[in-house]
Design a protein around this motif. Structure first.
Motif, mmCIF file in Angstrom:
data_model
loop_
_atom_site.group_PDB
_atom_site.id
_atom_site.type_symbol
_atom_site.label_atom_id
_atom_site.label_comp_id
_atom_site.label_asym_id
_atom_site.label_seq_id
_atom_site.Cartn_x
_atom_site.Cartn_y
_atom_site.Cartn_z
ATOM 1 N N ASN A 12 105.837 72.903 112.503
ATOM 2 C CA ASN A 12 105.681 72.750 113.954
ATOM 3 C C ASN A 12 105.276 71.341 114.363
ATOM 4 N N HIS A 13 104.681 70.579 113.415
ATOM 5 C CA HIS A 13 104.172 69.260 113.773
ATOM 6 C C HIS A 13 104.687 68.149 112.864
ATOM 7 N N ILE A 14 104.489 68.289 111.566
ATOM 8 C CA ILE A 14 104.808 67.189 110.651
ATOM 9 C C ILE A 14 106.299 66.857 110.654
ATOM 10 N N ILE A 15 107.172 67.869 110.571
ATOM 11 C CA ILE A 15 108.618 67.583 110.511
ATOM 12 C C ILE A 15 109.375 68.185 111.696
ATOM 13 N N ALA A 16 108.677 68.477 112.772
ATOM 14 C CA ALA A 16 109.302 69.157 113.910
ATOM 15 C C ALA A 16 110.486 68.395 114.489
ATOM 16 N N SER A 17 110.441 67.075 114.456
ATOM 17 C CA SER A 17 111.505 66.276 115.071
ATOM 18 C C SER A 17 112.629 65.927 114.109
ATOM 19 N N GLU A 18 112.513 66.355 112.868
ATOM 20 C CA GLU A 18 113.531 66.017 111.870
ATOM 21 C C GLU A 18 114.776 66.883 112.023
ATOM 22 N N SER A 19 115.850 66.473 111.380
ATOM 23 C CA SER A 19 117.131 67.187 111.477
ATOM 24 C C SER A 19 117.075 68.536 110.776
ATOM 25 N N SER A 20 118.043 69.361 111.084
ATOM 26 C CA SER A 20 118.153 70.653 110.412
ATOM 27 C C SER A 20 118.379 70.468 108.918
ATOM 28 N N ASN A 57 98.852 78.973 108.355
ATOM 29 C CA ASN A 57 98.353 77.760 109.001
ATOM 30 C C ASN A 57 99.019 76.507 108.438
ATOM 31 N N LYS A 58 99.215 76.516 107.126
ATOM 32 C CA LYS A 58 99.821 75.345 106.484
ATOM 33 C C LYS A 58 101.295 75.226 106.872
ATOM 34 N N LEU A 59 102.004 76.328 106.881
ATOM 35 C CA LEU A 59 103.412 76.311 107.278
ATOM 36 C C LEU A 59 103.562 75.909 108.745
#
Length: 426
Positions: free
Chosen positions: A229-237, A222-224
């Motif tokens: 999926n949400h906190i850093i989903a839009s960040e770069s690879s 759940n934490k992962l």
């Protein structure tokens, strides 16, 4: 907490006279809709993997065991193994639980185990606050004061959860740390960008990742999920890879937890909707799967994983498309490097694929519309004969579309035919 909608009442009552031979002894009584058997199910990471115990009417619904269960989150299920509720099992495994209403956690009353009692109290309070916060969030566009109310409620919930942490090694402490929401410092909480950055950077700071008891629950998954999926989903690879590395550093010497996280990352990025994360997958392989001894990673599996990473590194976005010979519309054999037009659209297809025929029609219309476009079709119906092509271009499904620029670098791939026009040079 998993709860099945039902009107029946479930009660777990510890027998007053406990046998010295039993480390675990629980009696189940169901007032409304008595079932013939009940099961205690165990988590492994995020999957319910096994039945630990059961009880039936013939033994007065008594669950007992000579050996204690591993601490963690367990599931009580009905005769069809449909989950009814989750329960935290800590060191003290002799307790009673009386439930007046299965759908109302506030009616769960525990005697004999303070940890389990606190677990249900915390769960009920967290649900209450979370629903209230969610309601305020849904109306925040119409009532700006809701932001302050949400911050206040979040702080109250955090303080309550923290008050339940004891100076011991209880699994309840770990549970609390995993369900807590991170609190942004007062001085930056009104700055959206700084608040977001703080959460991204400090999300795992207080979480006891090396407590292997978390593998007996869904807490880690759940934490992962929330973070990636949400906190850093839009960040770069690159950013994602850095955060993965930071997490692995925290658990590097906790091999079972480390291996669970690595396999979770593998399944998350093996095939990802966001093409930038092909580089994340390659990073995982280069830094971990090709080097470490990981649970369930056999030599054959390792070889396949490394091979796919090697294939992907040649066809990620921005890389030059490996050259390929094909038969053009005139029936002549030519290759991608011989095309002089500004953009190239490559379609890998099979003759028996209806979606492929639709894609061909759409892409042909695009080619007619733009003079600087070359549309190339590669027939891979005979996969055995075209095994090298299928492998080199990582063709997992058809139709498979690549869009190339004038230097034959990959602009995008594996998109719908209807999306291609968005990526073309005008």
């Amino acid at each position: 907490m998993i709860i099945k909608k039902s009107k029946f009442l479930l009660t777990l009552i510890l027998l007053s006279s406990l046998s010295l031979s039993s480390q675990v002894k629980i009696k189940l009584s169901i007032e409304d809709n008595v079932d013939s058997v009940y099961y205690l199910l165990k988590y492994k990471g995020d999957k319910i993997i096994s039945t630990i115990d059961s009880c039936s009417n013939s033994d007065n619904y008594i669950i007992k065991n000579k050996n204690k269960y591993e601490e963690g989150i367990y599931v009580i299920a009905d005769k069809k193994k449909n989950p009814l509720l989750e329960i935290l099992i800590d060191k003290d495994q002799k307790f009673s639980l009386k439930i007046d209403n299965l759908m109302d956690v506030n009616t769960y009353k525990v005697k004999g185990c303070k940890v389990t009692s606190d677990y249900f109290d915390i769960y009920a309070k967290t649900i209450h606050y979370s629903l209230y916060i969610k309601a305020l969030e849904s109306e925040i566009d119409y009532n700006i004061d809701n932001k302050n109310k949400i911050d206040s409620l979040s702080c109250l919930l955090y303080k309550y959860q923290e008050s339940k942490i004891k100076k011991n090694n209880s699994f309840l402490n770990t549970y609390i740390k995993f369900i807590e929401k991170i609190i942004v410092p007062e001085q930056i909480k009104n700055d959206v960008a700084k608040s977001k950055n703080y959460i991204m950077e400090h999300y795992f700071d207080e979480i006891p990742l090396c407590d292997r008891r978390i593998l007996n629950s869904h807490l880690l998954k759940n934490k992962l999920d929330d973070y990636f999926n949400h906190i850093i989903a839009s960040e770069s690879s690159e950013y994602t890879c850095d955060k993965i590395d930071n997490i692995i550093k925290k658990v590097y010497n906790c091999q079972d937890v480390r291996d669970y996280i690595l396999w979770n990352m593998y399944s998350r990025y093996f095939i990802h909707d966001d093409l930038k994360h092909e580089n994340t997958f390659i990073h995982l392989v280069d830094n971990y799967f090709s080097k470490l001894e990981i649970e369930n990673l056999t030599p054959n599996i390792r070889d396949r994983i490394v091979k796919r990473a090697d294939i992907l590194r040649d066809i990620t976005i921005g890389k030059s498309m490996p050259n390929i010979d094909y038969i053009n519309k005139n029936g002549d054999t030519t290759s991608l490097k011989d095309i002089e037009k500004e953009n190239v659209i490559v379609l890998f297809y099979k003759t028996d694929c209806q979606k492929c025929h639709k894609a061909k029609r759409i892409l042909s219309l695009i080619e007619d519309k733009y003079k600087n476009i070359e549309f190339v079709t590669i027939n891979i119906t005979d996969e055995i004969a075209n095994h090298e092509i299928v492998t080199r271009y990582d063709i997992m499904n058809v139709p498979s579309i690549f869009v190339l620029d004038k230097e034959r670098k990959i602009i995008t791939k594996n998109i719908e035919a209807e999306e291609v026009e968005l990526y073309l040079t005008r």
